[in-house]
Design an enzyme around this catalytic site. Structure first.
Site, mmCIF file in Angstrom:
data_model
loop_
_atom_site.group_PDB
_atom_site.id
_atom_site.type_symbol
_atom_site.label_atom_id
_atom_site.label_comp_id
_atom_site.label_asym_id
_atom_site.label_seq_id
_atom_site.Cartn_x
_atom_site.Cartn_y
_atom_site.Cartn_z
ATOM 1 N N ASP A 1 -8.466 19.560 -13.256
ATOM 2 C CA ASP A 1 -8.799 18.241 -13.809
ATOM 3 C C ASP A 1 -8.458 18.306 -15.295
ATOM 4 O OD1 ASP A 1 -9.991 16.031 -14.985
ATOM 5 O OD2 ASP A 1 -11.755 16.053 -13.689
ATOM 6 N N TYR B 1 -17.449 17.356 -14.515
ATOM 7 C CA TYR B 1 -17.763 15.932 -14.474
ATOM 8 C C TYR B 1 -18.765 15.631 -13.347
ATOM 9 C CZ TYR B 1 -17.046 10.946 -13.780
ATOM 10 O OH TYR B 1 -17.239 9.604 -13.611
ATOM 11 N N ARG C 1 0.854 -1.207 0.000
ATOM 12 C CA ARG C 1 0.000 0.000 0.000
ATOM 13 C C ARG C 1 0.885 1.251 0.000
ATOM 14 N NH1 ARG C 1 -1.924 1.599 4.602
ATOM 15 N NH2 ARG C 1 -2.595 -0.463 5.292
HETATM 16 C C1 LIG Z 1 -14.058 9.995 -15.738
HETATM 17 C C2 LIG Z 1 -13.728 11.320 -15.198
HETATM 18 C C3 LIG Z 1 -13.424 11.492 -13.831
HETATM 19 C C4 LIG Z 1 -13.497 10.359 -12.828
HETATM 20 O O1 LIG Z 1 -12.538 9.392 -13.067
HETATM 21 P P1 LIG Z 1 -12.747 7.817 -12.744
HETATM 22 O O2 LIG Z 1 -11.483 7.212 -13.230
HETATM 23 O O3 LIG Z 1 -13.969 7.372 -13.483
HETATM 24 O O4 LIG Z 1 -12.934 7.700 -11.267
HETATM 25 C C5 LIG Z 1 -13.077 12.763 -13.404
HETATM 26 N N1 LIG Z 1 -13.052 13.811 -14.250
HETATM 27 C C6 LIG Z 1 -13.342 13.700 -15.559
HETATM 28 C C7 LIG Z 1 -13.280 14.895 -16.448
HETATM 29 C C8 LIG Z 1 -13.693 12.453 -16.076
HETATM 30 O O5 LIG Z 1 -14.006 12.343 -17.377
#
Ligand SMILES: *Cc1c(COP(=O)(O)O)cnc(C)c1O
Length: 384
Positions: free
Chosen positions: A170, A98, A46
């Protein structure tokens, strides 16, 4: 080192025990110690795993940062960032982002006393107006999912710096091949590695990249304490995906441009959301902070009914009806009932996400085939 070379060589060192050119999948939970506390730098998986370390190094290199951390999913990476905060702290986030991020903020972390303000980040003043003594973090997504709105990363970073706030971007939609937020002033970059980084729709994973050592140490402590770590096989898959990220993104962007123009010229289509159009409100900023516009496109039909959207979605053959994005194969999705169903309808419509919006993740197939597939499905929809 130039980009194309970086994608191939980032994080890759011949395995010290055999010389294996590909990082082995260290499928182990623990490591034998020579004496209590005397070990080779690995104690328990971990906390440390060599496959994960190779990936984390690669993530840092391709995102032009110093430190990478990998997580069991994109939302687990976001969750780790939120755990930097404490009750009473405030976050400014985008009103269009998202759905799973919105759900994590509004349904989980707000229970723990963290306060979220959702604003249209296309206007910098909206952000500045929400800042008070409790504000700790600005959460940015650009381009946004699914409306392809653009936020000015440099502009927001200068606000964050002025007020001593952490700024996280993001960067899932653009990928590190098209946009590097740390170079534009962000503190943390978050990825759903499930999407373009993995690139082959075969893994769920998340990533964070940053430059600040103290921030890295705090996030590493959260990663090991909360335990949302990815397995070594998944790390191997993302490492392999990264090797082709550069050429995949070139092709995604070329195909994306071809399809955006095809859709815009189609008389059955009302509106196309793609930042590559010169009249897109964020075009100039996108051109400035992105190397290309990627493979994500949303659009609405003139036939403005849920039924028309559903007919179209059931009639594409190459575009598979599925959630997710960023894989080599093309996908089609209905955000209102699929990826963004967790946002209440009123909230969704208010933010411009209509019942009939359709989102495409354009893959790397031949563009002509993809266009023929959409053309056929649109014709079936308007004549049915
Ligand atoms: C898919 C997505 C997420 C979440 O990611 P996961 O791997 O599904 O947990 C976050 N932000 C954006 C823009 C995404 O497309």
């Amino acid at each position: 080192m130039k980009r194309a070379t970086k994608y191939i060589h980032a994080g890759s060192h011949p395995d010290p025990s055999t010389g294996a050119i590909m990082t082995p999948i260290y499928q182990t939970s623990t490591y034998v110690q020579d004496a209590p506390g005397v070990n080779k730098g690995y104690e328990y998986a971990r906390s440390q795993n060599p496959t994960r370390e190779a990936l984390e190094e690669a993530l840092a290199v391709i995102e032009e940062g110093k430190y990478g951390l990998a997580f069991g999913s994109g939302v687990a990476a976001t969750d780790a960032i939120m755990k930097l905060l404490k009750p009473g702290d405030e976050v400014i986030a985008a009103s269009d982002m998202y759905g799973g991020t919105y759900r994590l903020f509004s349904k989980i972390f707000s229970k723990f006393g963290i306060v979220f303000h959702y604003v249209d980040m296309g206007i910098l003043q909206n952000i500045e107006e929400r800042i008070n003594n409790h504000t700790k973090l600005i959460w940015v997504e650009t381009p946004t999912n699914p409306l392809m709105n653009i936020a000015d990363i440099r502009g927001i970073a200068s606000i964050a710096q002025k007020h001593g706030l952490i700024m996280c971007v993001d960067n899932t939609f653009a990928s590190p091949a098209l946009q590097n937020p740390l170079s534009l002033g962000a503190d943390i970059v978050m990825h759903s590695a499930t999407k373009y980084l993995g690139g082959h729709s075969d893994v769920i994973q998340g990533a964070l990249v940053m430059n600040d050592k103290a921030l890295r140490d705090e996030l590493y402590f959260i990663q090991k304490s909360c335990g949302a770590v990815p397995g070594p096989m998944d790390c191997f898959l993302v490492l392999r995906g990264i090797k082709t990220l550069g050429i995949r993104m070139e092709r995604h962007s070329q195909n994306g441009a071809a399809i955006a123009h095809f859709l815009r010229a189609n008389p059955a289509v009302k509106k196309v959301y793609w930042p590559g159009f010169e009249d897109h409100p964020g075009h100039e900023i996108a051109k400035n902070q992105m190397k290309d516009f990627g493979g994500m496109i949303s659009f609405e039909l003139k036939l403005d009914t849920m039924e028309a959207a559903r007919t179209l979605l059931s009639n594409t053959k190459l575009f598979s009806l599925a959630e997710s994005l960023g894989g080599v194969e093309s996908l089609i999705n209905h955000p209102a009932s699929m990826t963004h169903a967790s946002i209440p309808r009123d909230e969704r419509i208010k933010n411009g996400l209509s019942d009939t919006l359709i989102r495409l993740s354009v893959g790397i197939e031949d563009a002509e085939d993809l266009i023929a597939d959409l053309d056929h499905a649109i014709q079936l929809t308007v004549t049915s």
